[in-house]
Design a protein around this motif. Structure first.
Motif, PDB file in Angstrom:
ATOM      1  N   LEU A  64       0.831  -1.201   0.000  1.00 15.77           N
ATOM      2  CA  LEU A  64       0.000   0.000   0.000  1.00 15.77           C
ATOM      3  C   LEU A  64       0.868   1.254   0.000  1.00 15.77           C
ATOM      4  O   LEU A  64       0.561   2.237  -0.684  1.00 15.77           O
ATOM      5  CB  LEU A  64      -0.913  -0.008   1.226  1.00 15.77           C
ATOM      6  N   ASP A  65       1.976   1.235   0.753  1.00 11.18           N
ATOM      7  CA  ASP A  65       2.885   2.381   0.775  1.00 11.18           C
ATOM      8  C   ASP A  65       3.415   2.676  -0.627  1.00 11.18           C
ATOM      9  O   ASP A  65       3.511   3.840  -1.045  1.00 11.18           O
ATOM     10  CB  ASP A  65       4.075   2.112   1.701  1.00 11.18           C
TER      11      ASP A  65
ATOM     12  N   LEU B 298       0.594   4.184  -2.914  1.00 13.64           N
ATOM     13  CA  LEU B 298       0.348   5.602  -2.629  1.00 13.64           C
ATOM     14  C   LEU B 298       1.544   6.456  -3.039  1.00 13.64           C
ATOM     15  O   LEU B 298       1.374   7.567  -3.543  1.00 13.64           O
ATOM     16  CB  LEU B 298       0.044   5.789  -1.144  1.00 13.64           C
TER      17      LEU B 298
ATOM     18  N   ARG C 116      -4.462   5.961  -5.955  1.00  9.35           N
ATOM     19  CA  ARG C 116      -5.384   5.713  -4.847  1.00  9.35           C
ATOM     20  C   ARG C 116      -5.764   4.241  -4.807  1.00  9.35           C
ATOM     21  O   ARG C 116      -5.758   3.555  -5.823  1.00  9.35           O
ATOM     22  CB  ARG C 116      -6.645   6.570  -5.010  1.00  9.35           C
TER      23      ARG C 116
ATOM     24  N   PRO D 228     -11.312   3.900  -1.556  1.00 16.18           N
ATOM     25  CA  PRO D 228     -11.651   5.228  -1.050  1.00 16.18           C
ATOM     26  C   PRO D 228     -10.497   5.926  -0.340  1.00 16.18           C
ATOM     27  O   PRO D 228     -10.625   7.080   0.066  1.00 16.18           O
ATOM     28  CB  PRO D 228     -12.777   4.924  -0.048  1.00 16.18           C
ATOM     29  N   LEU D 229      -9.355   5.223  -0.154  1.00 11.20           N
ATOM     30  CA  LEU D 229      -8.248   5.807   0.590  1.00 11.20           C
ATOM     31  C   LEU D 229      -7.659   6.984  -0.193  1.00 11.20           C
ATOM     32  O   LEU D 229      -7.210   6.819  -1.321  1.00 11.20           O
ATOM     33  CB  LEU D 229      -7.172   4.753   0.829  1.00 11.20           C
ATOM     34  N   PRO D 230      -7.641   8.198   0.403  1.00 13.85           N
ATOM     35  CA  PRO D 230      -7.125   9.352  -0.338  1.00 13.85           C
ATOM     36  C   PRO D 230      -5.602   9.334  -0.405  1.00 13.85           C
ATOM     37  O   PRO D 230      -4.927   8.689   0.404  1.00 13.85           O
ATOM     38  CB  PRO D 230      -7.618  10.534   0.497  1.00 13.85           C
TER      39      PRO D 230
ATOM     40  N   PRO E  68      -2.048  10.960   0.280  1.00 10.17           N
ATOM     41  CA  PRO E  68      -1.601  11.838   1.362  1.00 10.17           C
ATOM     42  C   PRO E  68      -1.211  13.210   0.842  1.00 10.17           C
ATOM     43  O   PRO E  68      -0.814  13.359  -0.319  1.00 10.17           O
ATOM     44  CB  PRO E  68      -0.390  11.097   1.922  1.00 10.17           C
TER      45      PRO E  68
ATOM     46  N   ARG F 171       2.773   3.186   8.270  1.00 11.99           N
ATOM     47  CA  ARG F 171       1.625   3.133   9.172  1.00 11.99           C
ATOM     48  C   ARG F 171       1.797   2.178  10.340  1.00 11.99           C
ATOM     49  O   ARG F 171       0.883   2.051  11.150  1.00 11.99           O
ATOM     50  CB  ARG F 171       0.366   2.748   8.371  1.00 11.99           C
TER      51      ARG F 171
ATOM     52  N   ALA G 295      -4.855   6.368  10.088  1.00 12.28           N
ATOM     53  CA  ALA G 295      -4.924   7.242   8.918  1.00 12.28           C
ATOM     54  C   ALA G 295      -3.756   8.212   8.840  1.00 12.28           C
ATOM     55  O   ALA G 295      -3.495   8.781   7.780  1.00 12.28           O
ATOM     56  CB  ALA G 295      -6.244   8.018   8.929  1.00 12.28           C
TER      57      ALA G 295
ATOM     58  N   GLN H 101     -12.133  -3.702  10.674  1.00  9.55           N
ATOM     59  CA  GLN H 101     -12.148  -2.468  11.450  1.00  9.55           C
ATOM     60  C   GLN H 101     -12.846  -2.671  12.787  1.00  9.55           C
ATOM     61  O   GLN H 101     -12.369  -2.200  13.829  1.00  9.55           O
ATOM     62  CB  GLN H 101     -12.846  -1.362  10.651  1.00  9.55           C
TER      63      GLN H 101
END
Length: 343
Positions: free
Chosen positions: A42-43, A46, A51, A54-56, A58, A66, A94, A292
């Protein structure tokens, strides 16, 4: 302190090692002297400016990362003093900031690092281990099961392989290349196959029959998953998570901020409804809402299994200053286990 910062989206070389001001914990937070920081696909996605759902993206400049583990060195106002001096691991949520010598985190999210674990192992379990627990939730593996784990030398795959063997299942681990298949064998897999060979699925059939697999654990998706699905027995279960094939493609591709990733596209990851019904397959994608809602419980379970020696995460360390090299290695599948930055 030193930290790795990203000033512009793009290739791994855009990650730069810099001197930046020390972060200050606000009320309810602690400051951690970081001894290990987790690196995730994921790093890389991004960082490339893509994207994921829905993760915006940074805001820039940013310090990625994280997940961290280390020692609490200072407290924000009103924070429980019992945390001071303790080894902890934490998912930062987040707000990134893990690729650094110091990081701030909410005290409510902290997990104590068990004495039996190093900080590098703990940081692997707080994120990757938690996800493994979510994938396994409600799955009762036993001696009558044959399990196929794709990317079995990766962070999640290594833990799934160990867990399935712990439960007495017969385990087939698929990994890329001789070194990784050797690592999978050391983890206890009954059969380790090299998925870069075109005959890997035939090796499984020769060993165990036409469709021997009861549980397919599929992190990569893509073509590898489609080949593996042909090994799934009638009534078997396809556990879909991750989508690393698409994430790697996204991270390596030119930056685009106007198009969401297709990593979670169901059609790219799972058999269609007709195929699943005809073969009696159960499709179990990872449920973000469940993850979550049960985050703390899954973290507790993950760390406890590691502390008890049931699970031992594979860790591939890089110096913090070499974060760009860590991203390159991750994107080219040159790593084994969970990639961790060490300040």
């Amino acid at each position: 302190m030193h930290a790795v910062r990203l000033h512009a989206f793009g290739p791994p070389g855009n990650l730069t090692y810099e001197q930046v001001p020390d972060p200050l914990p606000v009320p309810g937070q602690v400051r951690v002297s970081v001894q290990a920081a987790g690196v995730h696909l994921l790093d890389a996605t991004l960082r490339a400016g893509r994207r994921l759902g829905p993760l915006p993206l940074p805001g820039l400049p940013t310090v990625p990362g994280r997940e961290v583990a280390g020692t609490v060195t200072s407290l924000g106002e009103g924070t429980d003093a019992r945390w001071l001096g303790r080894r902890v691991t934490v998912h930062l949520g987040a707000a990134p900031g893990g690729y650094a010598e110091l990081a701030v985190a909410d005290a409510a999210a902290l997990q104590a690092v068990p004495e039996a674990l190093t900080c590098a192992q703990a940081v692997a379990m707080i994120g990757t281990g938690r996800t493994v627990m979510g994938v396994l939730r409600g799955t009762d593996l036993g001696p009558d099961d044959t399990v196929l784990v794709l990317s079995a030398a990766g962070g999640m795959g290594a833990l799934l392989t160990q867990y399935a063997k712990h439960r007495g299942a017969r385990v087939i681990g698929a990994a890329g290349g001789q070194d990784k298949t050797a690592a999978v064998s050391r983890l206890g897999a009954d059969l380790a196959v090299d998925y870069t060979r075109t005959d890997w699925s035939e090796r499984v059939r020769v060993a165990y029959g036409e469709r021997p697999v009861r549980h397919l654990f599929d992190g990569p998706g893509g073509t590898l998953a489609r080949t593996a699905l042909d090994l799934l027995a009638p009534g078997g279960t396809h556990h879909a998570y991750g989508g690393s094939s698409t994430l790697l493609t996204d991270a390596a591709a030119p930056s685009r901020t106007d198009a969401p990733s297709t990593a979670d596209s169901p059609s790219a990851r799972t058999p269609g409804p007709g195929e699943a019904a005809a073969r009696g397959l159960t499709v179990r994608p990872l449920d973000p809402a469940f993850m979550q809602a049960h985050k703390r419980e899954l973290e507790d379970e993950s760390l406890a299994l590691a502390a008890d020696g049931v699970l031992t995460p594979l860790v591939h360390p890089f110096p913090l200053a070499e974060a760009a090299a860590a991203h390159r290695a991750l994107e080219t599948r040159a790593t084994t286990g969970r990639v961790v930055l060490v300040p």
